[in-house]
Write an enzyme that holds these catalytic residues in place. Structure first.
Site: not given
Length: 150
Positions: A78-80
């Site tokens: 999850q890059f967010t």
């Protein structure tokens, strides 16, 4: 490297209508990677996650770890988690590592958790549009950051 861990009674990942991962009691682990993450970040985070005492003992006190309970793990990239909301209303993801850096680190993270737990770990698919479902048990949700060691 950042992680959000959630104690779950069940969790799953669906991609394009197909369920690709499914666990019962254990942890849903969301992982965000930056360019300067290294093996040391993986080592610290895997150790902290697998030994974190957030599962109830016989007295209903959070005193047992994922290792102790022999629980399952579902790891989702999850890059967010590295979003910056400092300016404006649209988050910036500039800190998040690009796939050529992130994928090998993500795979090493998963492999190391599997090694510590001595069993397979379920995963999402890096970069895919995933639908993640979970029943957060507690609720228990903890954020960890290998750079700040917290």
């Amino acid at each position: 490297m950042k992680a959000v861990i959630q104690r779950v009674s069940k969790a799953s990942v669906t991609i394009k209508g197909n369920k690709v991962a499914n666990i019962g009691d254990g942890l849903l682990i969301l992982v965000g990677i930056v360019d300067d993450d290294i093996q040391e970040d993986i080592n610290w985070l895997v150790n902290k996650i697998t030994n974190c005492r957030i599962f109830n003992d016989d007295n209903q006190v959070m005193n047992r770890s994922l290792i102790d309970t022999k629980g399952e793990a579902l790891v989702v990239s999850q890059f967010t988690l590295h979003a910056s909301t400092k300016k404006g209303n649209r988050p910036s993801y500039i800190k998040a590592a690009k796939p050529d850096v992130a994928i090998p680190l993500y795979e090493a993270f998963v492999k190391q958790i599997q090694s510590v737990l001595t069993k397979p770990v379920q995963t999402g698919q890096f970069g895919a549009d995933m639908k993640v479902e979970l029943v957060n048990d507690g609720p228990v949700t903890i954020i960890m950051d290998s750079k700040n060691k917290e």
